[in-house]
Write an enzyme that holds these catalytic residues in place. Structure first.
Site, PDB file in Angstrom:
ATOM      1  N   GLU A  24     151.525  51.885   5.505  1.00  0.00           N
ATOM      2  CA  GLU A  24     151.446  52.377   4.129  1.00  0.00           C
ATOM      3  C   GLU A  24     151.636  53.891   4.093  1.00  0.00           C
ATOM      4  O   GLU A  24     152.270  54.427   3.183  1.00  0.00           O
ATOM      5  CB  GLU A  24     150.097  52.031   3.505  1.00  0.00           C
ATOM      6  CG  GLU A  24     149.892  50.548   3.270  1.00  0.00           C
ATOM      7  CD  GLU A  24     148.555  50.281   2.625  1.00  0.00           C
ATOM      8  OE1 GLU A  24     148.543  50.004   1.412  1.00  0.00           O
ATOM      9  OE2 GLU A  24     147.526  50.369   3.338  1.00  0.00           O
ATOM     10  N   LYS A 101     148.202  49.900  -7.821  1.00  0.00           N
ATOM     11  CA  LYS A 101     148.904  49.811  -6.544  1.00  0.00           C
ATOM     12  C   LYS A 101     149.623  48.457  -6.502  1.00  0.00           C
ATOM     13  O   LYS A 101     149.192  47.519  -5.840  1.00  0.00           O
ATOM     14  CB  LYS A 101     147.899  49.943  -5.384  1.00  0.00           C
ATOM     15  CG  LYS A 101     148.524  50.071  -4.014  1.00  0.00           C
ATOM     16  CD  LYS A 101     147.451  50.331  -2.968  1.00  0.00           C
ATOM     17  CE  LYS A 101     148.062  50.436  -1.587  1.00  0.00           C
ATOM     18  NZ  LYS A 101     147.040  50.710  -0.565  1.00  0.00           N
TER      19      LYS A 101
END
Length: 131
Positions: A24, A101
């Site tokens: 990420e 997100k």
């Protein structure tokens, strides 16, 4: 004191590198931010002067800098940092921040993951007020 006035900014989308997993932080992803500021807009409405309100364009740029800036593990932490930016303007008495997100690393089909925090300005004491 309750402030019924609000400035709302929704859908601010910024690329960032937040997350618990190394991939990420390496690859990054888009985050979407929603803000709801609570403050009195009476003075700005009366003066018709942007100096008497929170300039939402400038606020959006400061928030984008936080999202694009130093990575954090949790979107909870990111939301807290964004709330602090909004509360930097002393006219803002409260803020609600939602961090979306939508590309979170979940191995199932989903539309979005979001965290929302509500923060208010601490009441001022006499020691906080400079003459």
């Amino acid at each position: 004191m309750d402030f019924l006035d609000e400035i709302v900014l929704t859908g601010l989308t910024v690329f960032g590198r937040h997350g618990v997993y190394a991939h990420e932080r390496e690859e990054g992803q888009e985050f979407t931010i929603d803000l709801r500021l609570r403050l009195s807009l009476e003075q700005a409405a009366g003066s018709d002067d942007v100096a008497d309100t929170v300039h939402y364009g400038e606020l959006a740029e400061r928030v984008a800098a936080v999202v694009a800036g130093e990575p954090v593990n949790l979107i909870e932490t990111l939301a807290e940092r964004i709330a602090a930016v909004a509360l930097d303007d002393r006219r803002v008495q409260g803020v609600t921040v939602t961090v979306h997100k939508p590309h979170a690393p979940i191995p199932l089909e989903f539309a979005d993951v979001a965290v929302t925090v509500h923060r208010t300005r601490a009441p001022e004491t006499l020691e906080d007020i400079t003459v």
